[in-house]
Design an enzyme around this catalytic site. Structure first.
Site, PDB file in Angstrom:
ATOM      1  N   GLU A  74       0.812  -1.220   0.000  1.00 41.28           N
ATOM      2  CA  GLU A  74       0.000   0.000   0.000  1.00 41.28           C
ATOM      3  C   GLU A  74       0.846   1.271   0.000  1.00 41.28           C
ATOM      4  O   GLU A  74       0.321   2.369   0.173  1.00 41.28           O
ATOM      5  CB  GLU A  74      -0.930   0.010   1.211  1.00 41.28           C
ATOM      6  CG  GLU A  74      -1.979  -1.075   1.218  1.00 41.28           C
ATOM      7  CD  GLU A  74      -3.043  -0.910   0.141  1.00 41.28           C
ATOM      8  OE1 GLU A  74      -2.864  -0.053  -0.745  1.00 41.28           O
ATOM      9  OE2 GLU A  74      -4.038  -1.644   0.186  1.00 41.28           O
ATOM     10  N   HIS A  92      -2.981   2.686   8.370  1.00 40.03           N
ATOM     11  CA  HIS A  92      -4.025   1.958   7.623  1.00 40.03           C
ATOM     12  C   HIS A  92      -4.329   0.671   8.370  1.00 40.03           C
ATOM     13  O   HIS A  92      -3.432  -0.111   8.675  1.00 40.03           O
ATOM     14  CB  HIS A  92      -3.548   1.654   6.210  1.00 40.03           C
ATOM     15  CG  HIS A  92      -4.348   0.588   5.512  1.00 40.03           C
ATOM     16  ND1 HIS A  92      -5.728   0.557   5.531  1.00 40.03           N
ATOM     17  CD2 HIS A  92      -3.963  -0.488   4.780  1.00 40.03           C
ATOM     18  CE1 HIS A  92      -6.153  -0.494   4.839  1.00 40.03           C
ATOM     19  NE2 HIS A  92      -5.092  -1.143   4.381  1.00 40.03           N
ATOM     20  N   HIS A  94      -7.271  -2.752   9.207  1.00 41.46           N
ATOM     21  CA  HIS A  94      -8.378  -3.593   8.767  1.00 41.46           C
ATOM     22  C   HIS A  94      -9.285  -3.861   9.974  1.00 41.46           C
ATOM     23  O   HIS A  94      -9.706  -4.981  10.208  1.00 41.46           O
ATOM     24  CB  HIS A  94      -7.865  -4.915   8.197  1.00 41.46           C
ATOM     25  CG  HIS A  94      -7.147  -4.769   6.893  1.00 41.46           C
ATOM     26  ND1 HIS A  94      -6.589  -5.848   6.248  1.00 41.46           N
ATOM     27  CD2 HIS A  94      -6.890  -3.700   6.114  1.00 41.46           C
ATOM     28  CE1 HIS A  94      -6.013  -5.445   5.120  1.00 41.46           C
ATOM     29  NE2 HIS A  94      -6.182  -4.137   5.030  1.00 41.46           N
ATOM     30  N   HIS A 155     -12.741  -3.036   2.540  1.00 40.34           N
ATOM     31  CA  HIS A 155     -11.304  -3.104   2.818  1.00 40.34           C
ATOM     32  C   HIS A 155     -10.997  -2.713   4.263  1.00 40.34           C
ATOM     33  O   HIS A 155     -10.788  -3.583   5.103  1.00 40.34           O
ATOM     34  CB  HIS A 155     -10.565  -2.199   1.823  1.00 40.34           C
ATOM     35  CG  HIS A 155      -9.091  -2.344   1.827  1.00 40.34           C
ATOM     36  ND1 HIS A 155      -8.293  -1.988   0.760  1.00 40.34           N
ATOM     37  CD2 HIS A 155      -8.229  -2.779   2.785  1.00 40.34           C
ATOM     38  CE1 HIS A 155      -7.018  -2.217   1.058  1.00 40.34           C
ATOM     39  NE2 HIS A 155      -6.951  -2.689   2.278  1.00 40.34           N
TER      40      HIS A 155
END
Length: 214
Positions: A74, A92, A94, A155
């Site tokens: 990413e 980031h 999840h 996502h």
């Protein structure tokens, strides 16, 4: 070692992300910028098992400056956000509730005034395959207008900050807001704050801290 302190910070935040359940296994990634260099987590490695030397350093143009491991897949998204925002750090995740909202909603409605700390209504970026320029562009669009957070369809979530601690706390706040919304939906229709109600909160002084002037 380039950005030795920053790479150590990545490892510390990686452990905190795992401890708080915002990431599982090797999911999620983190980066921190210093000038024209970015330290980022390596691809395919559990964030709570990293050592500073595991974290590669790249330039803003995506050239590997130092490191034996490949940067996170990413990394293009991180670099796109550094280009488009004054952020000094990006997280980031999840996380569970973030993924639930990102799978079902076009945006996270403002059901709590702390949404303002993330720059207002959190948008859900259109779906694109992970690690692609398309996803990077979609996230950049969702973060436009001074946003501190975005969700990515099917996502997860991404947050920015003036430093890694702030980006981490924004990730925790995003997950809390998503959790409140999901749980509220389980017992009824959540009440959404109006623009007027949010404006009154802003008048009382609640706003995200300003990024340093470059």
């Amino acid at each position: 070692m380039l950005l030795e302190d920053e790479r150590a910070e990545l490892c510390a935040i990686g452990r905190r992300l795992a401890e708080t359940g915002l990431v599982t296994g090797a999911s999620g990634n983190i980066s921190v910028r210093s000038g024209d260099l970015v330290a980022v987590t390596p691809g395919g490695m559990m964030l709570d098992r990293m050592e500073p030397a595991d974290c590669p350093v790249v330039t803003l143009s995506s050239r590997l400056a130092e490191g034996a491991r490949a940067p996170s897949s990413e990394t293009p998204m991180h670099l796109a956000l550094y280009e488009a925002t004054p952020a000094a750090a990006i997280v980031h995740t999840h996380s569970t509730y973030g993924a639930v909202v990102a799978t079902t909603m076009p945006e996270l409605p403002p059901i709590h005034y702390n949404t303002l700390l993330l720059g207002g209504v959190v948008k859900v970026a259109e779906y694109a395959t992970y690690g692609t320029p398309e996803l990077a562009e979609n996230v950049r669009a969702a973060m436009a207008g001074g946003k501190r957070a975005a969700l990515m369809a099917n996502h997860g979530g991404v947050t920015i900050g003036r430093d890694l601690d702030e980006a981490f706390e924004n990730a925790r706040l995003l997950e809390w807001l998503c959790g409140v919304y999901v749980r509220a939906r389980a017992i009824g229709e959540p009440r959404v704050l109006t623009e007027e109600e949010l404006a009154r909160v802003v008048e009382r002084g609640l706003a995200p801290p300003e990024f340093p002037r470059v």
